[in-house]
Design a protein around this motif. Structure first.
Motif, PDB file in Angstrom:
ATOM      1  N   MET A 136       0.821  -1.179   0.000  1.00  0.00           N
ATOM      2  CA  MET A 136       0.000   0.000   0.000  1.00  0.00           C
ATOM      3  C   MET A 136       0.866   1.244   0.000  1.00  0.00           C
ATOM      4  N   LYS A 137       1.902   1.214   0.832  1.00  0.00           N
ATOM      5  CA  LYS A 137       2.818   2.333   0.934  1.00  0.00           C
ATOM      6  C   LYS A 137       3.513   2.561  -0.406  1.00  0.00           C
ATOM      7  N   LYS A 138       3.792   1.459  -1.092  1.00  0.00           N
ATOM      8  CA  LYS A 138       4.476   1.504  -2.382  1.00  0.00           C
ATOM      9  C   LYS A 138       3.615   2.259  -3.416  1.00  0.00           C
ATOM     10  N   TYR A 139       2.291   2.010  -3.406  1.00  0.00           N
ATOM     11  CA  TYR A 139       1.388   2.681  -4.339  1.00  0.00           C
ATOM     12  C   TYR A 139       1.239   4.172  -4.006  1.00  0.00           C
ATOM     13  N   ALA A 140       1.267   4.523  -2.771  1.00  0.00           N
ATOM     14  CA  ALA A 140       1.145   5.924  -2.349  1.00  0.00           C
ATOM     15  C   ALA A 140       2.360   6.720  -2.810  1.00  0.00           C
TER      16      ALA A 140
ATOM     17  N   ARG B  80       4.306   6.014  -5.376  1.00  0.00           N
ATOM     18  CA  ARG B  80       4.221   6.126  -6.834  1.00  0.00           C
ATOM     19  C   ARG B  80       3.220   7.221  -7.229  1.00  0.00           C
ATOM     20  N   GLY B  81       2.114   7.312  -6.544  1.00  0.00           N
ATOM     21  CA  GLY B  81       1.102   8.331  -6.832  1.00  0.00           C
ATOM     22  C   GLY B  81       1.630   9.733  -6.599  1.00  0.00           C
ATOM     23  N   ILE B  82       2.365   9.909  -5.489  1.00  0.00           N
ATOM     24  CA  ILE B  82       2.922  11.227  -5.160  1.00  0.00           C
ATOM     25  C   ILE B  82       3.976  11.627  -6.189  1.00  0.00           C
ATOM     26  N   VAL B  83       4.853  10.667  -6.548  1.00  0.00           N
ATOM     27  CA  VAL B  83       5.899  10.938  -7.538  1.00  0.00           C
ATOM     28  C   VAL B  83       5.264  11.279  -8.894  1.00  0.00           C
ATOM     29  N   SER B  84       4.242  10.546  -9.265  1.00  0.00           N
ATOM     30  CA  SER B  84       3.559  10.816 -10.539  1.00  0.00           C
ATOM     31  C   SER B  84       2.927  12.204 -10.539  1.00  0.00           C
ATOM     32  N   ALA B  85       2.285  12.558  -9.441  1.00  0.00           N
ATOM     33  CA  ALA B  85       1.645  13.873  -9.331  1.00  0.00           C
ATOM     34  C   ALA B  85       2.688  14.983  -9.419  1.00  0.00           C
ATOM     35  N   LEU B  86       3.849  14.795  -8.762  1.00  0.00           N
ATOM     36  CA  LEU B  86       4.922  15.803  -8.818  1.00  0.00           C
ATOM     37  C   LEU B  86       5.473  15.941 -10.238  1.00  0.00           C
ATOM     38  N   MET B  87       5.612  14.827 -10.948  1.00  0.00           N
ATOM     39  CA  MET B  87       6.131  14.889 -12.318  1.00  0.00           C
ATOM     40  C   MET B  87       5.143  15.608 -13.254  1.00  0.00           C
ATOM     41  N   ILE B  88       3.865  15.354 -13.069  1.00  0.00           N
ATOM     42  CA  ILE B  88       2.862  16.024 -13.893  1.00  0.00           C
ATOM     43  C   ILE B  88       2.865  17.521 -13.604  1.00  0.00           C
ATOM     44  N   ALA B  89       2.943  17.894 -12.328  1.00  0.00           N
ATOM     45  CA  ALA B  89       2.969  19.310 -11.950  1.00  0.00           C
ATOM     46  C   ALA B  89       4.206  19.999 -12.522  1.00  0.00           C
ATOM     47  N   ALA B  90       5.351  19.331 -12.496  1.00  0.00           N
ATOM     48  CA  ALA B  90       6.579  19.913 -13.038  1.00  0.00           C
ATOM     49  C   ALA B  90       6.459  20.096 -14.550  1.00  0.00           C
ATOM     50  N   GLY B  91       5.846  19.129 -15.222  1.00  0.00           N
ATOM     51  CA  GLY B  91       5.664  19.235 -16.669  1.00  0.00           C
ATOM     52  C   GLY B  91       4.753  20.394 -17.045  1.00  0.00           C
TER      53      GLY B  91
END
Length: 162
Positions: free
Chosen positions: A1-5, A7-18
């Protein structure tokens, strides 16, 4: 569960940076488009009076298609009496409206019947409502000798009655 959280945070940060990079740094194409300043040499602003002046210099008259008084682009209604010949100048256009006309030419060549796509040589009947073009001087039309009345024609260009 922690692993998915994570990944979600990292994905959100990458989208925001883009999104941030896309908003703050324009592409080279957008930069080129935005570099044009209205009124500059690269993007001139012209007025209607300037365009009218340039068209008039080219001999086009006014852009609205109006012609000045005295121009030979106007059609003139001419009555050719019986026994007279309408001698057309070079480039003159004639349309026979009323009466029977006969072609006249001082040489073997004739008159261009633009409507019929034929060449009318001396003595041939001229069809009513056909556009005739006189390529040279020395050519004209006259009322049919078998007719008592004259002709009514529309003329655009120079002519003489003889």
């Amino acid at each position: 569960m922690k692993k998915y959280a994570i990944r979600g945070i990292v994905s959100a940060l990458m989208i925001a940076a883009g999104v941030w990079v896309g908003v703050n740094f324009a592409s080279p194409l957008e930069a080129e488009t935005n570099a044009l300043t209205p009124g500059s040499v690269d993007d001139p602003v012209v007025t209607k009076s300037y365009v009218d002046e340039q068209v008039a210099k080219l001999g086009g008259g006014t852009p609205g298609g109006e012609t000045g008084a005295g121009s030979d682009t106007a059609l003139e209604v001419v009555t050719v009496p019986a026994g007279k010949t309408l001698m057309a100048g070079q480039g003159t256009e004639v349309i026979v409206r009323v009466g029977k006309a006969v072609a006249y030419s001082s040489d073997a060549s004739g008159i261009a019947d633009l409507t019929g796509g034929t060449d009318l040589t001396k003595g041939k009947a001229v069809p009513t409502n056909h556009l005739l073009l006189f390529p040279r001087e020395g050519r004209g039309i006259l009322p049919d000798p078998n007719q008592k009345n004259g002709l009514t024609v529309l003329v655009k260009g120079s002519y003489t009655l003889q």
